[in-house]
Design a protein around this motif. Structure first.
Motif, PDB file in Angstrom:
ATOM      1  N   ILE A   1    -101.346 -25.936  11.814  1.00 39.63           N
ATOM      2  CA  ILE A   1    -101.025 -24.614  12.357  1.00 39.63           C
ATOM      3  C   ILE A   1     -99.557 -24.552  12.774  1.00 39.63           C
ATOM      4  O   ILE A   1     -98.846 -23.579  12.477  1.00 39.63           O
ATOM      5  CB  ILE A   1    -101.952 -24.284  13.547  1.00 39.63           C
ATOM      6  N   PHE A   2     -99.085 -25.579  13.457  1.00 38.78           N
ATOM      7  CA  PHE A   2     -97.682 -25.614  13.891  1.00 38.78           C
ATOM      8  C   PHE A   2     -96.737 -25.547  12.698  1.00 38.78           C
ATOM      9  O   PHE A   2     -95.795 -24.737  12.667  1.00 38.78           O
ATOM     10  CB  PHE A   2     -97.432 -26.883  14.705  1.00 38.78           C
ATOM     11  N   ILE A   3     -96.991 -26.369  11.690  1.00 35.80           N
ATOM     12  CA  ILE A   3     -96.105 -26.413  10.520  1.00 35.80           C
ATOM     13  C   ILE A   3     -96.184 -25.119   9.729  1.00 35.80           C
ATOM     14  O   ILE A   3     -95.152 -24.565   9.302  1.00 35.80           O
ATOM     15  CB  ILE A   3     -96.470 -27.618   9.628  1.00 35.80           C
ATOM     16  N   ALA A   4     -97.385 -24.599   9.521  1.00 36.51           N
ATOM     17  CA  ALA A   4     -97.544 -23.394   8.711  1.00 36.51           C
ATOM     18  C   ALA A   4     -96.912 -22.181   9.386  1.00 36.51           C
ATOM     19  O   ALA A   4     -96.244 -21.372   8.719  1.00 36.51           O
ATOM     20  CB  ALA A   4     -99.024 -23.140   8.447  1.00 36.51           C
ATOM     21  N   VAL A   5     -97.108 -22.031  10.694  1.00 31.48           N
ATOM     22  CA  VAL A   5     -96.515 -20.896  11.409  1.00 31.48           C
ATOM     23  C   VAL A   5     -94.995 -20.991  11.389  1.00 31.48           C
ATOM     24  O   VAL A   5     -94.288 -20.009  11.108  1.00 31.48           O
ATOM     25  CB  VAL A   5     -97.042 -20.830  12.851  1.00 31.48           C
ATOM     26  N   LEU A   6     -94.460 -22.172  11.681  1.00 30.75           N
ATOM     27  CA  LEU A   6     -93.010 -22.348  11.701  1.00 30.75           C
ATOM     28  C   LEU A   6     -92.411 -22.120  10.316  1.00 30.75           C
ATOM     29  O   LEU A   6     -91.382 -21.442  10.165  1.00 30.75           O
ATOM     30  CB  LEU A   6     -92.666 -23.745  12.213  1.00 30.75           C
ATOM     31  N   ALA A   7     -93.044 -22.674   9.291  1.00 29.32           N
ATOM     32  CA  ALA A   7     -92.534 -22.503   7.928  1.00 29.32           C
ATOM     33  C   ALA A   7     -92.588 -21.041   7.500  1.00 29.32           C
ATOM     34  O   ALA A   7     -91.637 -20.537   6.873  1.00 29.32           O
ATOM     35  CB  ALA A   7     -93.349 -23.367   6.962  1.00 29.32           C
ATOM     36  N   ALA A   8     -93.682 -20.341   7.820  1.00 33.00           N
ATOM     37  CA  ALA A   8     -93.817 -18.943   7.414  1.00 33.00           C
ATOM     38  C   ALA A   8     -92.791 -18.056   8.113  1.00 33.00           C
ATOM     39  O   ALA A   8     -92.160 -17.200   7.478  1.00 33.00           O
ATOM     40  CB  ALA A   8     -95.234 -18.459   7.706  1.00 33.00           C
ATOM     41  N   VAL A   9     -92.603 -18.240   9.408  1.00 35.80           N
ATOM     42  CA  VAL A   9     -91.660 -17.405  10.151  1.00 35.80           C
ATOM     43  C   VAL A   9     -90.228 -17.669   9.693  1.00 35.80           C
ATOM     44  O   VAL A   9     -89.437 -16.733   9.469  1.00 35.80           O
ATOM     45  CB  VAL A   9     -91.808 -17.648  11.668  1.00 35.80           C
ATOM     46  N   LEU A  10     -89.879 -18.942   9.524  1.00 34.82           N
ATOM     47  CA  LEU A  10     -88.508 -19.274   9.124  1.00 34.82           C
ATOM     48  C   LEU A  10     -88.172 -18.726   7.746  1.00 34.82           C
ATOM     49  O   LEU A  10     -87.098 -18.150   7.542  1.00 34.82           O
ATOM     50  CB  LEU A  10     -88.315 -20.792   9.154  1.00 34.82           C
ATOM     51  N   VAL A  11     -89.058 -18.912   6.783  1.00 33.26           N
ATOM     52  CA  VAL A  11     -88.745 -18.456   5.426  1.00 33.26           C
ATOM     53  C   VAL A  11     -88.770 -16.932   5.350  1.00 33.26           C
ATOM     54  O   VAL A  11     -88.002 -16.330   4.578  1.00 33.26           O
ATOM     55  CB  VAL A  11     -89.718 -19.076   4.406  1.00 33.26           C
ATOM     56  N   ALA A  12     -89.610 -16.274   6.150  1.00 31.28           N
ATOM     57  CA  ALA A  12     -89.649 -14.816   6.131  1.00 31.28           C
ATOM     58  C   ALA A  12     -88.353 -14.227   6.692  1.00 31.28           C
ATOM     59  O   ALA A  12     -87.781 -13.286   6.120  1.00 31.28           O
ATOM     60  CB  ALA A  12     -90.848 -14.310   6.925  1.00 31.28           C
ATOM     61  N   VAL A  13     -87.865 -14.775   7.808  1.00 34.92           N
ATOM     62  CA  VAL A  13     -86.642 -14.252   8.422  1.00 34.92           C
ATOM     63  C   VAL A  13     -85.419 -14.574   7.561  1.00 34.92           C
ATOM     64  O   VAL A  13     -84.577 -13.703   7.293  1.00 34.92           O
ATOM     65  CB  VAL A  13     -86.482 -14.818   9.844  1.00 34.92           C
ATOM     66  N   SER A  14     -85.306 -15.819   7.118  1.00 34.31           N
ATOM     67  CA  SER A  14     -84.128 -16.207   6.335  1.00 34.31           C
ATOM     68  C   SER A  14     -84.088 -15.474   4.995  1.00 34.31           C
ATOM     69  O   SER A  14     -83.021 -15.008   4.558  1.00 34.31           O
ATOM     70  CB  SER A  14     -84.122 -17.719   6.110  1.00 34.31           C
ATOM     71  N   SER A  15     -85.219 -15.343   4.337  1.00 27.76           N
ATOM     72  CA  SER A  15     -85.257 -14.621   3.055  1.00 27.76           C
ATOM     73  C   SER A  15     -84.945 -13.144   3.245  1.00 27.76           C
ATOM     74  O   SER A  15     -84.275 -12.522   2.404  1.00 27.76           O
ATOM     75  CB  SER A  15     -86.617 -14.786   2.392  1.00 27.76           C
ATOM     76  N   SER A  16     -85.406 -12.570   4.349  1.00 26.90           N
ATOM     77  CA  SER A  16     -85.124 -11.156   4.612  1.00 26.90           C
ATOM     78  C   SER A  16     -83.639 -10.935   4.865  1.00 26.90           C
ATOM     79  O   SER A  16     -83.070  -9.915   4.436  1.00 26.90           O
ATOM     80  CB  SER A  16     -85.943 -10.674   5.813  1.00 26.90           C
ATOM     81  N   LEU A  17     -82.991 -11.855   5.551  1.00 28.85           N
ATOM     82  CA  LEU A  17     -81.547 -11.738   5.785  1.00 28.85           C
ATOM     83  C   LEU A  17     -80.764 -11.750   4.479  1.00 28.85           C
ATOM     84  O   LEU A  17     -79.888 -10.912   4.249  1.00 28.85           O
ATOM     85  CB  LEU A  17     -81.083 -12.870   6.695  1.00 28.85           C
ATOM     86  N   VAL A  18     -81.077 -12.701   3.618  1.00 31.07           N
ATOM     87  CA  VAL A  18     -80.387 -12.788   2.333  1.00 31.07           C
ATOM     88  C   VAL A  18     -80.692 -11.563   1.484  1.00 31.07           C
ATOM     89  O   VAL A  18     -79.796 -10.996   0.828  1.00 31.07           O
ATOM     90  CB  VAL A  18     -80.786 -14.081   1.600  1.00 31.07           C
ATOM     91  N   ALA A  19     -81.937 -11.133   1.483  1.00 26.93           N
ATOM     92  CA  ALA A  19     -82.320  -9.964   0.685  1.00 26.93           C
ATOM     93  C   ALA A  19     -81.611  -8.708   1.164  1.00 26.93           C
ATOM     94  O   ALA A  19     -81.199  -7.858   0.358  1.00 26.93           O
ATOM     95  CB  ALA A  19     -83.835  -9.773   0.748  1.00 26.93           C
ATOM     96  N   PHE A  20     -81.447  -8.567   2.468  1.00 31.94           N
ATOM     97  CA  PHE A  20     -80.738  -7.399   3.005  1.00 31.94           C
ATOM     98  C   PHE A  20     -79.283  -7.386   2.555  1.00 31.94           C
ATOM     99  O   PHE A  20     -78.720  -6.327   2.232  1.00 31.94           O
ATOM    100  CB  PHE A  20     -80.826  -7.402   4.527  1.00 31.94           C
ATOM    101  N   GLY A  21     -78.671  -8.560   2.522  1.00 29.26           N
ATOM    102  CA  GLY A  21     -77.293  -8.647   2.035  1.00 29.26           C
ATOM    103  C   GLY A  21     -77.179  -8.252   0.578  1.00 29.26           C
ATOM    104  O   GLY A  21     -76.259  -7.517   0.182  1.00 29.26           O
ATOM    105  N   PHE A  22     -78.112  -8.713  -0.255  1.00 27.97           N
ATOM    106  CA  PHE A  22     -78.075  -8.355  -1.673  1.00 27.97           C
ATOM    107  C   PHE A  22     -78.398  -6.886  -1.905  1.00 27.97           C
ATOM    108  O   PHE A  22     -77.934  -6.294  -2.889  1.00 27.97           O
ATOM    109  CB  PHE A  22     -79.062  -9.219  -2.459  1.00 27.97           C
ATOM    110  N   ALA A  23     -79.175  -6.280  -1.035  1.00 35.62           N
ATOM    111  CA  ALA A  23     -79.603  -4.902  -1.246  1.00 35.62           C
ATOM    112  C   ALA A  23     -78.559  -3.885  -0.792  1.00 35.62           C
ATOM    113  O   ALA A  23     -78.403  -2.834  -1.431  1.00 35.62           O
ATOM    114  CB  ALA A  23     -80.927  -4.647  -0.525  1.00 35.62           C
ATOM    115  N   TYR A  24     -77.819  -4.151   0.284  1.00 37.31           N
ATOM    116  CA  TYR A  24     -76.996  -3.114   0.890  1.00 37.31           C
ATOM    117  C   TYR A  24     -75.502  -3.408   0.935  1.00 37.31           C
ATOM    118  O   TYR A  24     -74.726  -2.556   1.325  1.00 37.31           O
ATOM    119  CB  TYR A  24     -77.489  -2.826   2.314  1.00 37.31           C
ATOM    120  N   TYR A  25     -75.084  -4.594   0.534  1.00 37.40           N
ATOM    121  CA  TYR A  25     -73.658  -4.915   0.560  1.00 37.40           C
ATOM    122  C   TYR A  25     -73.166  -5.147  -0.857  1.00 37.40           C
ATOM    123  O   TYR A  25     -73.788  -5.890  -1.627  1.00 37.40           O
ATOM    124  CB  TYR A  25     -73.387  -6.141   1.437  1.00 37.40           C
TER     125      TYR A  25
END
Length: 322
Positions: free
Chosen positions: A113-137
């Motif tokens: 549970i600890f690993i899955a929650v941490l991995a899911a939150v980290l990859v969701a936030v980091s991927s969203s940041l990169v995706a936002f840069g590619f979409a709007y800049y």
């Protein structure tokens, strides 16, 4: 004439109000036993409906059978685990208590549970940041860089397996949980693509207006883009949680040198299969392995039950713009 208009309007409204509403049972019968236009079915239509429901029930039973078999096997004694009966001859509910004494199951579930929650939150936030840069800049080489990111999805996992192990070994993290979630700090190409497609479907005017009001780039992402992208964000969380929860290969590589208390659920179940195997000196107590398998299936069922609406919404709305 003008004075008669309200009177006629009231009379017409009263006439409509006197019309009894359609019976609820009639509408329900049309919904389940009529066609798409609410009309009664012909004999051939009835045959088609019956065939459809029979096929749906058959496929539902086919997909539910493994789970039903697993649940039944977890309630059987050792000698009846593999008799393929869905209703055990002998119920042994004590298996669920003994399993925690036989294996450090609570530790395995907690680690996963600890690993899955941490991995899911980290990859969701980091991927969203990169995706936002590619979409709007817009910047030079954006298309080429995005193509390189997508090209990384073409690399088989076996190609990067050894380099990743050497990196984590040099950093001294082999034998810890860090390699199982640390790489998610840098995002995932598939999730970046998924979020970028969702961001492209949002009105650009929202961000331009926010920029005119003095909102920073981080504020545009966190206060506008993220709340609007909750459905696709939930998809990433569900996908990555499931992938991390079921990840046996990484746990086998990075955790196999530690103690059993530090195992994740997949690695723990694999070690239990070896422990109880008669060829390895065990007694064949596979009923405890079945108990562990049932318990580790429950979190995924709960997660999907609570997230299925956002999951379906995100799948339906993602990818509508390119």
């Amino acid at each position: 004439m003008a004075s008669q208009t309200p009177i006629k309007t009231v009379q017409a409204a009263a006439a409509v109000a006197e019309v009894p509403p359609e019976d609820v049972q009639v509408r329900r019968r049309r919904k389940w036993f009529g066609d798409a236009r609410g009309q009664s079915l012909t004999p051939m239509g009835w045959v088609g409906q019956i065939v459809r429901w029979v096929l749906l029930l058959l496929f539902a039973a086919l997909f539910m059978y493994p789970l039903a078999w697993l649940l039944a096997a977890s309630l059987k004694p050792r000698g009846e685990v593999f008799d393929n009966r869905l209703i055990p001859n002998t119920f042994v509910p004590e298996n669920y208590l003994v399993a925690f004494d036989e294996m450090p199951l609570a530790n395995w579930i907690g680690n996963s549970i600890f690993i899955a929650v941490l991995a899911a939150v980290l990859v969701a936030v980091s991927s969203s940041l990169v995706a936002f840069g590619f979409a709007y800049y817009r910047f030079p080489g954006r298309g080429v860089l995005f193509g390189i990111v997508l090209a990384t999805m073409m690399l088989p996992g076996a190609v990067t397996l050894v380099p990743q192990y050497l990196i984590w070994n040099q950093l001294g993290f082999v034998g810890t949980h860090v390699p199982l979630w640390g790489a998610n700090l840098f995002g995932s190409a598939f999730y970046i693509f998924l979020q970028r497609q969702f961001f492209l479907g949002l009105p650009r005017e929202l961000f331009e207006a926010a920029k005119l009001d003095g909102l920073s780039a981080w504020g545009q992402f966190w206060r506008i883009a993220m709340p609007l992208s909750v459905p696709s964000f939930v998809i990433i969380l569900l996908f990555e949680f499931q992938a991390s929860w079921n990840n046996l290969q990484a746990a086998l590589i990075y955790l196999n040198t530690g103690s059993q208390e530090g195992y994740t659920v997949p690695l723990g179940i694999a070690s239990a299969m070896t422990k109880y195997s008669p060829t390895a000196g065990g007694q064949g107590d596979y009923q405890y392995v079945m108990v562990a398998a049932v318990l580790v299936t429950i979190p995924m069922l709960i997660l999907f039950a609570f997230g299925q609406r956002s999951f379906i919404t995100g799948i339906a709305t993602t990818g509508r713009k390119g």
